[in-house]
Design an enzyme around this catalytic site. Structure first.
Site, PDB file in Angstrom:
ATOM      1  CG  ASP A 187      -7.164  -2.022  -3.382  1.00  0.00           C
ATOM      2  OD1 ASP A 187      -7.640  -0.899  -3.118  1.00  0.00           O
ATOM      3  OD2 ASP A 187      -6.018  -2.377  -3.056  1.00  0.00           O
ATOM      4  CB  SER A 224      -0.974  -0.048   1.182  1.00  0.00           C
ATOM      5  OG  SER A 224      -1.971   0.931   1.062  1.00  0.00           O
ATOM      6  CG  HIS A 236      -6.239  -1.595   0.334  1.00  0.00           C
ATOM      7  ND1 HIS A 236      -5.356  -1.357  -0.682  1.00  0.00           N
ATOM      8  CD2 HIS A 236      -5.688  -1.052   1.451  1.00  0.00           C
ATOM      9  CE1 HIS A 236      -4.316  -0.678  -0.211  1.00  0.00           C
ATOM     10  NE2 HIS A 236      -4.494  -0.486   1.088  1.00  0.00           N
TER      11      HIS A 236
END
Length: 301
Positions: free
Chosen positions: A244, A155, A274
């Site tokens: 996501d 991320s 996510h």
């Protein structure tokens, strides 16, 4: 494709908590809660887990369980944790750092870079530079092979990993980018199509905290997807989650890297959202992802 049942269960659980985009959201309280939750996670044994001061940047160095008490011939992985640049630290990501070390057989240096809102961009990538320089100089004395290091992030950490590879061409033997968060202008359609584990409002809030009001959103150190130097990257693995909001920018990043001549592998995990990557108790795909990373590194480094 539809959400995986494990993703549906996770989404229902995560919906109970406050969102970062809620008025009056308390960053410090959420950081404390994350550390409390992490303290309850099971932790795998490793040969060594040692806090180190990397020229002022707090880090933790892990040697995998198979290394025993001596040195390891495995490569070094510089791990940059996720958390929207705002959250995450050595404690919240300790369990995942141990898993990375044990699954890959690598020495892992987890970097506690400075975070906003206290420290905005470019504090975090500058700290990564400092930690990398420390590792290359002092790693061998700590039992780490630094000849062909790898950079890995998830991320926001994947943003920092990508920036580190772009800032230091030729240094890394490979890069692993797990659902990278790389487009502060949020230009891709999946922000409007998906809300799996990260809402568009939440993503915008994270970028606001990190970039601040005066940052140039086209700066490649902030938005590495826009870098003209993608062709300097090492062989890379990009892992995306199908549901996501970041999936479209991740797929586009992989396309741009391939177009620039970088050997790039892309895996999109079906039904996933996510955040799945460091939650093996909730998602079977978490271990599948780590196994893929280990295989990629064996073939590449």
């Amino acid at each position: 494709m539809v959400l995986h049942p494990q993703a549906e269960a996770a989404m229902a659980l995560w919906a109970r908590g406050p969102r970062v985009s809620d008025p009056g959201f308390d960053v410090d309280a959420q950081r404390r809660l994350a550390r409390e939750q992490a303290a309850a996670e099971p932790r795998e044994d490793v040969a060594r887990a040692e806090d180190v001061d990397a020229d002022g940047v707090p880090c933790r160095l892990y040697l995998p369980a198979e290394a025993g008490s001596g040195t390891t011939g495995a490569t070094a992985v510089v791990y940059l944790h996720g958390g929207g640049f705002v959250f995450g630290d050595l404690e919240t990501h300790d369990a995942q750092s141990r898993r990375i070390a044990n699954r890959t057989g690598a020495a892992v240096l987890t970097v506690h870079y400075r975070r906003p809102p206290e420290h905005r961009f470019p504090a975090a990538p500058d700290d990564v530079d400092t930690a990398l320089a420390w590792l290359l100089e002092h790693g061998p004395a700590a039992g780490v092979d630094t000849g062909r290091p790898v950079v890995l992030g998830d991320s926001a950490g994947a943003n920092l990993a990508l920036v580190a590879a772009l800032r230091h061409p030729g240094t890394f033997a490979a890069a692993v980018l797990v659902y990278p968060f790389v487009d502060p202008r949020m230009r891709f359609e999946s922000y409007h199509r998906e809300a799996g584990g990260l809402g568009a409002d939440d993503a915008a809030w994270y970028w606001q905290q990190y970039a601040g009001p005066s940052a140039d959103l086209a700066d490649p150190d902030l938005a590495p997807i826009d870098s003209p130097l993608l062709g300097t990257l090492p062989p890379s693995l990009v892992q995306a989650a199908e549901h996501d909001p970041l999936v479209d920018e991740d797929v586009e990043l992989a396309r741009l890297m391939r177009e620039a001549g970088v050997p790039t592998e892309l895996t999109t995990y079906a039904g996933m959202v996510h955040g799945f990557w460091r939650q093996p108790a909730m998602f079977d795909a978490a271990e599948e992802s780590l196994a893929e990373i280990a295989d990629f590194l064996r073939r590449t480094v």
